[in-house]
Scaffold this motif. Structure first.
Motif, mmCIF file in Angstrom:
data_model
loop_
_atom_site.group_PDB
_atom_site.id
_atom_site.type_symbol
_atom_site.label_atom_id
_atom_site.label_comp_id
_atom_site.label_asym_id
_atom_site.label_seq_id
_atom_site.Cartn_x
_atom_site.Cartn_y
_atom_site.Cartn_z
ATOM 1 N N GLN A 1 0.825 -1.198 0.000
ATOM 2 C CA GLN A 1 0.000 0.000 0.000
ATOM 3 C C GLN A 1 0.868 1.261 0.000
ATOM 4 O OE1 GLN A 1 -2.525 0.395 3.436
ATOM 5 N NE2 GLN A 1 -2.642 2.593 3.203
ATOM 6 N N SER A 2 1.960 1.231 0.777
ATOM 7 C CA SER A 2 2.850 2.384 0.849
ATOM 8 C C SER A 2 3.523 2.643 -0.489
ATOM 9 C CB SER A 2 3.906 2.157 1.939
ATOM 10 O OG SER A 2 3.298 2.002 3.200
ATOM 11 N N VAL A 3 3.930 1.570 -1.173
ATOM 12 C CA VAL A 3 4.528 1.736 -2.501
ATOM 13 C C VAL A 3 3.513 2.351 -3.459
ATOM 14 C CG1 VAL A 3 5.437 0.489 -4.505
ATOM 15 C CG2 VAL A 3 6.194 -0.114 -2.199
ATOM 16 N N ALA A 4 2.274 1.849 -3.397
ATOM 17 C CA ALA A 4 1.226 2.422 -4.255
ATOM 18 C C ALA A 4 1.002 3.891 -3.921
ATOM 19 C CB ALA A 4 -0.071 1.626 -4.084
ATOM 20 N N ALA A 5 1.035 4.225 -2.632
ATOM 21 C CA ALA A 5 0.847 5.621 -2.228
ATOM 22 C C ALA A 5 1.978 6.503 -2.749
ATOM 23 C CB ALA A 5 0.762 5.713 -0.707
ATOM 24 N N ILE A 6 3.213 6.008 -2.695
ATOM 25 C CA ILE A 6 4.353 6.773 -3.208
ATOM 26 C C ILE A 6 4.202 7.017 -4.707
ATOM 27 C CG2 ILE A 6 6.841 6.649 -3.653
ATOM 28 C CD1 ILE A 6 7.082 5.125 -0.987
ATOM 29 N N LEU A 7 3.833 5.973 -5.451
ATOM 30 C CA LEU A 7 3.677 6.120 -6.904
ATOM 31 C C LEU A 7 2.563 7.106 -7.247
ATOM 32 C CD1 LEU A 7 4.079 2.388 -8.022
ATOM 33 C CD2 LEU A 7 5.759 4.238 -8.215
ATOM 34 N N LEU A 8 1.453 7.045 -6.508
ATOM 35 C CA LEU A 8 0.348 7.969 -6.768
ATOM 36 C C LEU A 8 0.747 9.395 -6.408
ATOM 37 C CD1 LEU A 8 -2.714 5.855 -5.565
ATOM 38 C CD2 LEU A 8 -2.097 6.423 -7.912
ATOM 39 N N CYS A 9 1.505 9.544 -5.324
ATOM 40 C CA CYS A 9 1.965 10.890 -4.956
ATOM 41 C C CYS A 9 2.925 11.447 -6.002
ATOM 42 C CB CYS A 9 2.648 10.852 -3.584
ATOM 43 S SG CYS A 9 1.484 10.735 -2.203
ATOM 44 N N LEU A 10 3.786 10.589 -6.537
ATOM 45 C CA LEU A 10 4.687 11.034 -7.605
ATOM 46 C C LEU A 10 3.899 11.418 -8.859
ATOM 47 C CD1 LEU A 10 7.615 8.451 -7.253
ATOM 48 C CD2 LEU A 10 7.689 10.892 -6.727
ATOM 49 N N LEU A 11 2.834 10.633 -9.133
ATOM 50 C CA LEU A 11 1.990 10.969 -10.278
ATOM 51 C C LEU A 11 1.320 12.333 -10.072
ATOM 52 C CD1 LEU A 11 0.746 10.033 -12.975
ATOM 53 C CD2 LEU A 11 -1.086 8.948 -11.649
ATOM 54 N N TYR A 12 0.840 12.564 -8.863
ATOM 55 C CA TYR A 12 0.242 13.863 -8.554
ATOM 56 C C TYR A 12 1.286 14.976 -8.646
ATOM 57 C CZ TYR A 12 -1.555 17.691 -5.702
ATOM 58 O OH TYR A 12 -1.927 18.936 -5.245
ATOM 59 N N LEU A 13 2.493 14.677 -8.154
ATOM 60 C CA LEU A 13 3.568 15.670 -8.198
ATOM 61 C C LEU A 13 3.902 16.033 -9.636
ATOM 62 C CD1 LEU A 13 5.543 17.258 -6.415
ATOM 63 C CD2 LEU A 13 7.127 15.325 -6.566
ATOM 64 N N SER A 14 3.799 15.069 -10.546
ATOM 65 C CA SER A 14 4.090 15.355 -11.953
ATOM 66 C C SER A 14 3.096 16.335 -12.558
ATOM 67 C CB SER A 14 4.099 14.054 -12.758
ATOM 68 O OG SER A 14 2.787 13.506 -12.853
ATOM 69 N N THR A 15 1.868 16.376 -12.017
ATOM 70 C CA THR A 15 0.882 17.358 -12.523
ATOM 71 C C THR A 15 1.232 18.769 -12.053
ATOM 72 O OG1 THR A 15 -0.583 17.103 -10.609
ATOM 73 C CG2 THR A 15 -0.899 15.582 -12.454
ATOM 74 N N LEU A 16 2.029 18.865 -10.988
ATOM 75 C CA LEU A 16 2.445 20.186 -10.505
ATOM 76 C C LEU A 16 3.717 20.648 -11.197
ATOM 77 C CD1 LEU A 16 1.878 19.644 -6.667
ATOM 78 C CD2 LEU A 16 0.363 20.817 -8.273
ATOM 79 N N SER A 17 4.691 19.706 -11.335
ATOM 80 C CA SER A 17 5.964 20.073 -11.930
ATOM 81 C C SER A 17 6.737 18.823 -12.307
ATOM 82 C CB SER A 17 6.800 20.928 -10.967
ATOM 83 O OG SER A 17 8.106 21.098 -11.439
ATOM 84 N N GLY A 18 7.053 18.686 -13.591
ATOM 85 C CA GLY A 18 7.853 17.547 -14.037
ATOM 86 C C GLY A 18 9.241 17.585 -13.440
ATOM 87 N N ALA A 19 9.813 18.783 -13.277
ATOM 88 C CA ALA A 19 11.151 18.904 -12.689
ATOM 89 C C ALA A 19 11.153 18.430 -11.242
ATOM 90 C CB ALA A 19 11.615 20.360 -12.778
#
Length: 557
Positions: free
Chosen positions: A132-150
């Protein structure tokens, strides 16, 4: 990985619902993050804040439900798998060749089936949360990509560098875990020896001091290894924390320097990076549990391999074997070799030629270490005949016929463990049990309640009498006794040879007894003397009256 081999076989069947619940819980975690981030952008809009508060509370409520379902399902599934693994191990032990099972040892089997399997049970919910934590990290990274790819690249860069350092620490932790497991086994062995020999230690201070010194040395070694593990785990945890802080610092300090990013985006990206911290810490904190479970799984699979047998359901044999039509049981050129450690110090019994006639009384004699017990195990079909054959009425007993052959025997071994439960008994309501209690003079000490003795808290000799009663209640055509009379009083030893053996013979029971009681050799129809692994002499029974037995008055036993 040994843990995953076991989980795939037992616990990960139909695990998709659990994984889906884990992903759902991670998605709800992301909903909490986005509702908080969106709230930061509408702090001056009361209606917007109220709406986002409702979203936050609803997400938290649904996350709680999903998390509860996931953990309950993981626990239920793992406990079911744990029960299967434990019973399977016992079934493997029962199905294995006796030398293989004895080589593993009862204490090791108990350790693997008990404490070590419990480590697996504790690890599985932790692994589900880690997923679940790995899935949460991946989803947070996906959300972060909508804010800034850098921002994503910065976070991933620090995670990769930290992951390499963490991986090196993980390798060291796994090696240390193996060493700790060995040290714990050594200390457990020393501790068990002291506890099993308390009387001897109290009577010999040198023995007690040496045993305690050995245990202390093992405890000190274990302490040092656990300290090293703790220091390495601290290093591992610190690297993980620094990786998180470095990623967060990268968002704050590097993102504005390498991109044209407004302050709001930096704040939101930093908040998202901070939100990754909890699942990262969860994964890091769960790793010791995973290491312990991996070590336990490796031990379990090693025992499985050593037993060399698949788990098999045991089908009850015939309820009463007295109607078995066999006439003779024979060993023909039979040989069994005990292999010593590293192939040295082996001992061979055989080639042996012997025949047991139904209804006869056979005494097997010889000095200690001559091979009497091994001979009995060969006759019972417990030790595989490596050369020669075991036959019944001239027909060789093959592997498929061993279970049926063994069902002919009731046995009291020299080290038989007496239990209250009469698992092997047939009918208990025809008065036979009471007759046996009277015959063995145990009626005033023990009764039978249901299908169990009322007590087994007795002297060693009395326990042997209960073991004989339990064996006779199995109503098998052949009774094998290994040094049964050795723990009896002189009075009861005489009764055994002069009354009980004739009583059994009169009822058609074939008696095979390992004995040293030369004063009573005339009680047998046949005496076989074992010497250096072979039957060196075939001696006819001493004629009645040839060796007089002393007349003894009954005494308390």
């Amino acid at each position: 990985m040994d843990l995953w081999r076991i989980l795939r076989r037992e616990a990960l069947r139909n695990m998709q619902p659990l994984l889906l619940l884990a992903v759902l819980a991670a998605a709800l975690n992301l909903a909490l993050l986005t509702s908080l981030n969106d709230a930061l952008l509408v702090l001056d809009d009361p209606e917007g804040l109220q709406r986002l508060l409702i979203v936050f509370l609803l997400s938290a409520f649904l996350w709680r439900i999903a998390q509860g379902w996931m953990m309950n399902a993981a626990s239920k599934r793992m406990q079911a798998a744990l029960a299967t693994l434990r019973v399977d191990l016992l079934r493997r032990a029962v199905a294995a060749d006796l030398p293989d099972a004895m080589a593993v040892g009862s204490s090791r089997l108990a350790q693997v089936a008990g404490a070590e399997l419990q480590m697996l049970a504790q690890a599985v919910p932790t692994l589900v949360i880690s997923f679940q934590s790995v899935a949460a990290i991946l989803l947070c990274l996906l959300y972060l990509s909508t804010l800034s790819g850098a921002a994503v690249l910065i976070v991933l860069g620090f995670l990769v560098v930290g992951g390499i350092l963490i991986g090196r620490s993980v390798i060291r932790l796994e090696l240390m875990s193996e060493t700790i497991h060995e040290a714990e086994g050594a200390l457990s062995e020393r501790s068990d020896h002291i506890l099993q020999t308390l009387r001897e230690c109290k009577l010999n201070r040198r023995r007690a001091a040496n045993a305690l010194a050995d245990a202390t040395s093992c405890a000190e070694s274990l302490r040092k290894e656990r300290h090293r593990f703790g220091a390495e785990y601290s290093h591992y945890f610190t690297i993980s924390e620094l990786t998180y802080y470095a990623a967060l610092a990268g968002i704050i300090f590097l993102l504005p320097a390498v991109t044209d990013t407004d302050i709001a985006t930096v704040i939101l990206a930093g908040h998202a990076a901070a939100f990754i911290a909890y699942p990262v810490i969860t994964i890091v904190a769960s790793y010791p549990s995973y290491i312990s479970a991996e070590t336990a799984a490796r031990s379990y699979l090693a025992v499985e391999a050593e037993l060399k047998a698949a788990p098999q359901a045991v089908v009850p044999g015939r309820g009463s074997g007295m109607d078995d039509p066999f006439s003779t049981i024979a060993l023909e050129g039979a040989t069994f070799r005990h292999a010593g450690r590293d192939g040295t110090g082996s001992f061979t019994v055989g080639p042996v030629d012997m025949t047991v006639e139904r209804g006869s009384v056979v005494f097997i004699t010889g000095h200690n270490g001559a091979g009497k017990s091994t001979l009995i195990h060969m006759l019972l079909g417990l030790y595989p005949i490596q050369r020669g054959s075991l036959s019944v009425d001239g027909v060789t007993v093959g592997p498929d016929g061993l279970a049926t052959h063994r069902d002919r025997f009731a046995v009291v071994f020299s080290d038989s463990h007496v239990t209250r439960q009469l698992y092997g008994a047939t009918t208990l309501d025809d008065g036979f049990a009471e007759e046996l209690l009277d015959l063995l003079e145990m009626s005033d000490k023990v009764a039978i309640d249901g299908r169990a003795f009322t007590t087994v808290d007795l002297s060693q000799g009395q326990k042997k009498r209960l073991a004989l009663i339990a064996a006779l209640l199995e109503r098998k055509p052949v009774l094998v006794l290994d040094e049964w009379a050795a723990d009896q009083s002189p009075y009861f030893r005489r009764k055994f040879y002069r009354e009980i053996i004739p009583w059994m013979k009169a009822r058609g029971i074939t008696v095979i007894a390992v004995t040293h009681d030369d004063a009573y050799f005339d009680a047998a129809d046949v005496q076989l003397q074992v010497d250096r692994g072979g039957i060196r002499q075939f001696i006819a029974t001493v004629p009645a009256g040839g060796i007089p037995a002393p007349d003894l008055l009954p005494v308390s036993s």
